[in-house]
Scaffold this active site. Structure first.
Site, PDB file in Angstrom:
ATOM      1  CE  LYS A   1      -4.479  -1.093   0.202  1.00 27.00           C
ATOM      2  NZ  LYS A   1      -5.134  -1.158  -1.063  1.00 27.00           N
TER       3      LYS A   1
ATOM      4  CE  LYS B   1     -14.001  -2.536  -4.822  1.00 26.36           C
ATOM      5  NZ  LYS B   1     -13.148  -2.448  -3.619  1.00 26.36           N
TER       6      LYS B   1
ATOM      7  CE  LYS C   1      -5.643  -6.165  -5.170  1.00 28.68           C
ATOM      8  NZ  LYS C   1      -6.512  -5.151  -5.752  1.00 28.68           N
TER       9      LYS C   1
HETATM   10  P1  ATP Z   1      -8.839  -1.080  -3.899  1.00 26.83           P
HETATM   11  O1  ATP Z   1      -7.938  -0.949  -5.099  1.00 26.83           O
HETATM   12  O2  ATP Z   1      -9.611   0.151  -3.607  1.00 26.83           O
HETATM   13  O3  ATP Z   1      -8.166  -1.656  -2.679  1.00 26.83           O
HETATM   14  P2  ATP Z   1      -9.720  -3.702  -4.667  1.00 26.83           P
HETATM   15  O4  ATP Z   1     -10.020  -3.928  -6.089  1.00 26.83           O
HETATM   16  O5  ATP Z   1      -8.421  -4.182  -4.135  1.00 26.83           O
HETATM   17  O6  ATP Z   1      -9.960  -2.160  -4.349  1.00 26.83           O
HETATM   18  P3  ATP Z   1     -11.052  -4.573  -2.264  1.00 26.83           P
HETATM   19  O7  ATP Z   1     -12.375  -3.991  -1.863  1.00 26.83           O
HETATM   20  O8  ATP Z   1      -9.827  -4.076  -1.576  1.00 26.83           O
HETATM   21  O9  ATP Z   1     -10.910  -4.377  -3.850  1.00 26.83           O
HETATM   22  O10 ATP Z   1     -11.110  -6.155  -2.133  1.00 26.83           O
HETATM   23  C1  ATP Z   1     -12.335  -6.878  -2.269  1.00 26.83           C
HETATM   24  C2  ATP Z   1     -12.041  -8.349  -2.462  1.00 26.83           C
HETATM   25  O11 ATP Z   1     -11.569  -8.584  -3.804  1.00 26.83           O
HETATM   26  C3  ATP Z   1     -10.930  -8.888  -1.560  1.00 26.83           C
HETATM   27  O12 ATP Z   1     -11.289 -10.205  -1.170  1.00 26.83           O
HETATM   28  C4  ATP Z   1      -9.700  -8.899  -2.437  1.00 26.83           C
HETATM   29  O13 ATP Z   1      -8.749  -9.864  -2.024  1.00 26.83           O
HETATM   30  C5  ATP Z   1     -10.329  -9.277  -3.775  1.00 26.83           C
HETATM   31  N1  ATP Z   1      -9.530  -8.779  -4.909  1.00 26.83           N
HETATM   32  C6  ATP Z   1      -9.242  -7.492  -5.188  1.00 26.83           C
HETATM   33  N2  ATP Z   1      -8.522  -7.397  -6.330  1.00 26.83           N
HETATM   34  C7  ATP Z   1      -8.342  -8.666  -6.770  1.00 26.83           C
HETATM   35  C8  ATP Z   1      -7.673  -9.242  -7.892  1.00 26.83           C
HETATM   36  N3  ATP Z   1      -7.053  -8.475  -8.792  1.00 26.83           N
HETATM   37  N4  ATP Z   1      -7.683 -10.590  -8.043  1.00 26.83           N
HETATM   38  C9  ATP Z   1      -8.310 -11.381  -7.131  1.00 26.83           C
HETATM   39  N5  ATP Z   1      -8.969 -10.907  -6.048  1.00 26.83           N
HETATM   40  C10 ATP Z   1      -8.994  -9.564  -5.858  1.00 26.83           C
HETATM   41 MG    MG Z   2      -7.856  -3.693  -2.105  1.00 21.63          MG
END
Ligand code: ATP
Ligand code: MG
Length: 331
Positions: A113, A195, A192
């Site tokens: 992060k 969002k 990765k």
């Molecule tokens: P942000 O970038 O704001 O952190 P994010 O896409 O990482 O958003 P989160 O809300 O942090 O989403 O995570 C929600 C769920 O989705 C968690 O269980 C996380 O492990 C999973 N997740 C997020 N991105 C991925 C990815 N690229 N592949 C698989 N699982 C994911």
């Molecule tokens: Mg996340």
């Protein structure tokens, strides 16, 4: 019935393909077998988005629509809003006094992060402790998450074991459940999709947006002509094809891989094929979302009702925590 707990940060008003394949898919699959709790992690969103609170309400409603559109059933699943359960933050405090500070400082997720530009705040540092409290408050057994969250679930396990050893059996020991693709890469080839990373295909993207994003996707950078042998392994286009193609697409996907590796098919053709597969996957999700978009009061009431139910669970756990720690004086 064993329990599931997992959640998502309202850092966008929609989920992306990575959220689906990493976590949502397992939740949908397991909702009949487990008493499932799903929460919107607005407190966790603040760790990186404390200056964007004006978007939170819209994003929370968007994620609720996302849950319902992928097939989470409100009759089976308890949906709640993290910030409305003050018991979670109180339990987090009791866990924090048992937590080794250097252990948190070494967490790879924290380093990731910070590397991606997050401010080095106390709130960000506290993230794993709050997440342990999220998991332990409903006394969850299983936590379906993407691989990026695995170390946090392991921390929750360790702290639950430590608490139980010190004060008696209060918490079940939670297990992580990682999705079939542990981390879906972004369309830009980053490890990765996120969002907040500007590299996502969202479940709400239109057919045209999906086509446009797929056409811009990172593939094999060393391949210049369609006749050059291409790299299939680790190529996001093929990772997405494997993840989102149906059983009946398998043969065609294998054929595309073979031709790509031999330099017999162009990137454009493979990408057009992928866009079709993704749009087929997304169509029923889009349709279901549109149905729920017409019923905003129903969607709000699902979240409110679930939050009420979770509060009772968290109060029960908090009472047990205080009793076990002999803090139930003056009550
Ligand atoms: P942000 O970038 O704001 O952190 P994010 O896409 O990482 O958003 P989160 O809300 O942090 O989403 O995570 C929600 C769920 O989705 C968690 O269980 C996380 O492990 C999973 N997740 C997020 N991105 C991925 C990815 N690229 N592949 C698989 N699982 C994911
Ligand atoms: Mg996340």
């Amino acid at each position: 019935m064993k329990r599931i707990l997992t959640g998502d940060r309202p850092t966008s008003d929609s989920f992306h393909l990575g959220n689906y394949i990493g976590s949502l898919k397992n939740r949908v699959k397991l909702q009949d077998e487990y008493d499932t709790f799903v929460f919107i992690a607005d407190l966790h969103a603040l760790t990186t988005h404390f200056d964007k609170t004006e978007d939170l309400e819209k994003n929370i409603r968007g994620l609720m629509l996302g849950y319902l559109s992928v097939g989470l059933d409100p009759k089976k699943v308890t949906f709640f809003l993290q910030s409305k359960i003050s018991e979670i933050t109180e339990i987090a405090y009791y866990l924090s006094v048992l937590t080794s500070r250097p252990l948190i400082a070494r967490q790879p997720a924290l380093k990731d992060k910070l590397d991606s530009g997050a401010q080095d705040t106390v709130g960000l540092f506290y993230y794993p402790i709050l997440m342990a409290a999220d998991i332990l408050s409903p006394r969850a057994n299983l936590v379906p998450v993407g691989k990026d969250q695995k170390s946090h679930v392991e921390f929750a396990r360790d702290i639950a074991i430590k608490f139980n050893n010190l004060f008696g059996q209060v918490f079940p020991i939670p297990e992580p459940l990682i999705g079939e693709v542990p981390t879906l890469p972004g369309i830009d080839g980053q490890a990765k999709m996120g969002k907040s990373s500007g590299n996502a295909i969202f479940l709400t993207d239109s057919q045209e947006e999906v086509e446009k994003k797929v056409m811009s996707m990172y593939t094999d950078p060393n391949r210049i002509h369609a006749t050059d042998p291409g790299r299939v392994e680790g190529n996001p286009v093929f990772i997405y094809l494997d993840a989102f193609g149906t059983e009946s697409d398998k043969l065609q996907v294998a054929k595309h891989k073979d031709q790509y590796a031999k330099g017999q098919v162009g990137d454009i053709e493979v990408k057009k094929y992928l866009a079709g597969i993704l749009n087929n996957f997304l169509d029923p999700i889009r349709q279901k979302r549109a149905e729920y978009e017409g019923k905003p009061e129903l969607v709000d009431s699902i979240l409110k009702e679930g939050t009420r139910k979770m509060r009772e669970e968290a109060q029960k756990t908090l009472n047990e925590v205080k009793k076990a720690m002999k803090l139930d004086y003056f009550e």
